[in-house]
Design a protein around this motif. Structure first.
Motif, short mmCIF file in Angstrom:
data_model
loop_
_atom_site.label_atom_id
_atom_site.label_comp_id
_atom_site.label_asym_id
_atom_site.label_seq_id
_atom_site.Cartn_x
_atom_site.Cartn_y
_atom_site.Cartn_z
N LEU A 288 0.83 -1.20 0.00
CA LEU A 288 0.00 0.00 0.00
C LEU A 288 0.86 1.26 0.00
O LEU A 288 0.53 2.25 -0.68
CB LEU A 288 -0.94 -0.01 1.21
CG LEU A 288 -2.14 0.93 1.13
CD1 LEU A 288 -3.04 0.58 -0.05
CD2 LEU A 288 -2.95 0.90 2.43
N HIS A 289 1.96 1.23 0.73
CA HIS A 289 2.89 2.35 0.73
C HIS A 289 3.35 2.66 -0.70
O HIS A 289 3.34 3.82 -1.14
CB HIS A 289 4.09 2.02 1.62
CG HIS A 289 4.95 3.21 1.93
ND1 HIS A 289 6.24 3.08 2.42
CD2 HIS A 289 4.75 4.54 1.78
CE1 HIS A 289 6.76 4.27 2.60
NE2 HIS A 289 5.89 5.19 2.20
N SER A 290 3.72 1.64 -1.43
CA SER A 290 4.15 1.83 -2.82
C SER A 290 3.04 2.43 -3.68
O SER A 290 3.29 3.30 -4.54
CB SER A 290 4.57 0.48 -3.42
OG SER A 290 5.67 -0.08 -2.73
N LEU B 136 9.27 10.89 -8.29
CA LEU B 136 8.25 10.63 -7.28
C LEU B 136 8.89 9.76 -6.21
O LEU B 136 9.20 8.59 -6.46
CB LEU B 136 7.04 9.93 -7.90
CG LEU B 136 6.24 10.78 -8.89
CD1 LEU B 136 5.48 9.90 -9.87
CD2 LEU B 136 5.28 11.70 -8.14
N ALA B 137 9.12 10.33 -5.04
CA ALA B 137 9.85 9.64 -3.98
C ALA B 137 8.97 9.49 -2.75
O ALA B 137 8.29 10.44 -2.33
CB ALA B 137 11.12 10.41 -3.61
N LEU B 138 8.99 8.30 -2.16
CA LEU B 138 8.30 8.05 -0.90
C LEU B 138 9.24 8.43 0.24
O LEU B 138 10.31 7.85 0.38
CB LEU B 138 7.88 6.58 -0.81
CG LEU B 138 6.86 6.14 -1.87
CD1 LEU B 138 6.78 4.63 -1.94
CD2 LEU B 138 5.49 6.74 -1.57
N PHE C 204 2.69 15.35 -0.98
CA PHE C 204 1.35 14.77 -0.87
C PHE C 204 1.33 13.87 0.36
O PHE C 204 1.97 12.81 0.36
CB PHE C 204 1.01 13.97 -2.12
CG PHE C 204 1.01 14.77 -3.40
CD1 PHE C 204 -0.17 15.36 -3.86
CD2 PHE C 204 2.18 14.95 -4.13
CE1 PHE C 204 -0.17 16.10 -5.04
CE2 PHE C 204 2.19 15.69 -5.30
CZ PHE C 204 1.01 16.27 -5.76
N PRO C 205 0.64 14.26 1.44
CA PRO C 205 0.58 13.42 2.64
C PRO C 205 -0.14 12.10 2.35
O PRO C 205 -1.27 12.10 1.86
CB PRO C 205 -0.21 14.26 3.65
CG PRO C 205 -0.19 15.66 3.09
CD PRO C 205 -0.11 15.52 1.61
N ILE C 206 0.52 10.99 2.64
CA ILE C 206 -0.07 9.68 2.30
C ILE C 206 -1.29 9.39 3.15
O ILE C 206 -2.22 8.72 2.70
CB ILE C 206 1.00 8.57 2.43
CG1 ILE C 206 2.11 8.81 1.39
CG2 ILE C 206 0.38 7.19 2.24
CD1 ILE C 206 3.25 7.81 1.45
N ASN C 207 -1.34 9.92 4.39
CA ASN C 207 -2.51 9.62 5.21
C ASN C 207 -3.77 10.32 4.70
O ASN C 207 -4.87 10.03 5.17
CB ASN C 207 -2.26 9.93 6.69
CG ASN C 207 -2.05 11.41 6.96
OD1 ASN C 207 -2.01 12.22 6.05
ND2 ASN C 207 -1.88 11.74 8.23
N GLU D 50 2.97 11.32 8.83
CA GLU D 50 4.27 11.92 8.51
C GLU D 50 5.00 11.18 7.40
O GLU D 50 6.22 11.16 7.35
CB GLU D 50 5.16 12.03 9.75
CG GLU D 50 4.57 12.95 10.82
CD GLU D 50 5.55 13.22 11.94
OE1 GLU D 50 6.68 12.69 11.91
OE2 GLU D 50 5.19 13.98 12.86
N LYS D 51 4.24 10.57 6.50
CA LYS D 51 4.82 9.97 5.30
C LYS D 51 4.22 10.67 4.09
O LYS D 51 3.04 11.02 4.08
CB LYS D 51 4.57 8.46 5.27
CG LYS D 51 5.43 7.69 6.27
CD LYS D 51 5.23 6.19 6.12
CE LYS D 51 6.26 5.42 6.94
NZ LYS D 51 6.21 5.71 8.36
N TYR D 52 5.06 10.85 3.06
CA TYR D 52 4.67 11.67 1.92
C TYR D 52 5.08 11.02 0.60
O TYR D 52 6.04 10.25 0.54
CB TYR D 52 5.35 13.05 1.99
CG TYR D 52 5.15 13.78 3.28
CD1 TYR D 52 4.06 14.62 3.45
CD2 TYR D 52 6.05 13.63 4.33
CE1 TYR D 52 3.87 15.31 4.65
CE2 TYR D 52 5.87 14.30 5.54
CZ TYR D 52 4.78 15.15 5.69
OH TYR D 52 4.59 15.80 6.87
#
Length: 211
Positions: free
Chosen positions: A53-55, A168-170, A189-192, A202-204
């Motif tokens: 899902l992160h990917s 595009l970097a995670l 772009f905030p992933i949450n 706090e992941k983007y």
């Protein structure tokens, strides 16, 4: 929700073949992780949340078009490239890593899933000279300046997407210092906001256009 159901929840328009491919990931990676440790023991139990899902957060920022080329820098065990290749079967993904055993796993996973749109190479990204890409994707591989230096000149000049060609970097945590040099051009772009799950606080997805 757990397992592949997490992916199915946030991507309800998957074909039956895509659902089957995503559902196979746990068994394939668990088997390979016993031979070659490419995912931590803790994370393999949370494969779909922390890796798959992160990917796929990148797919909430851009829909890659058929026939286009995407470079996955330092793919490790195949993230974010493998999940994105399942989601965009008509886009070509070139997964690159400097550690050969990781590329061995990537090739085996792609073959097991029947992903004909994946090429995997044991190489350092800065040595790639033969191909140009529409986008580069990556996850927690290197600082932004380094990624920019590695990939600048490897991307096509003319964009065919709503977003200009670029990186595009995670990324996660406090990234203010890291993006300082490119602050006027970077979009976060905030992933949450895509996946309201505690892990993604706090992941983007960081987007840096190159053209």
């Amino acid at each position: 929700m757990a397992g592949a159901d997490l992916v199915f929840h946030y991507f309800p328009e998957l074909t039956s073949n895509q659902q089957a491919q995503f559902a196979q990931l746990q068994a394939i990676y668990s088997e390979w992780n016993e031979k070659i440790n490419v995912i931590s023991r803790k994370d393999i139990e949370n494969l779909y949340e922390r890796h798959v899902l992160h990917s796929l957060a990148i797919a909430k920022v851009i829909q890659f078009k058929p026939g286009k080329d995407v470079l996955d820098i330092g793919t490790g065990g195949g993230f974010p490239g493998i999940p994105l290749a399942i989601l965009f079967p008509d886009t070509h993904f070139h997964l690159v890593d400097s550690i050969n055993k990781k590329i061995t796993v990537v090739k085996a996973v792609a073959e097991a899933l029947g992903l004909s749109n994946v090429t995997a190479s044991h190489a350092r990204v800065e040595t790639l000279t033969e191909q140009r890409y529409d986008f580069a994707v990556t996850r927690a591989v290197a600082p932004l300046d380094t990624l920019y230096q590695w990939t600048y000149g490897k991307l096509k000049r003319h964009s065919k997407h709503p977003l200009n060609n670029g990186l595009l970097a995670l990324k996660g945590g406090n990234i203010e210092e890291e993006i300082k040099a490119h602050k006027n051009r970077v979009q976060l772009f905030p992933i949450n906001s895509f996946f309201p799950v505690e892990y993604f606080q706090e992941k983007y997805v960081l987007y840096l256009p190159y053209v």
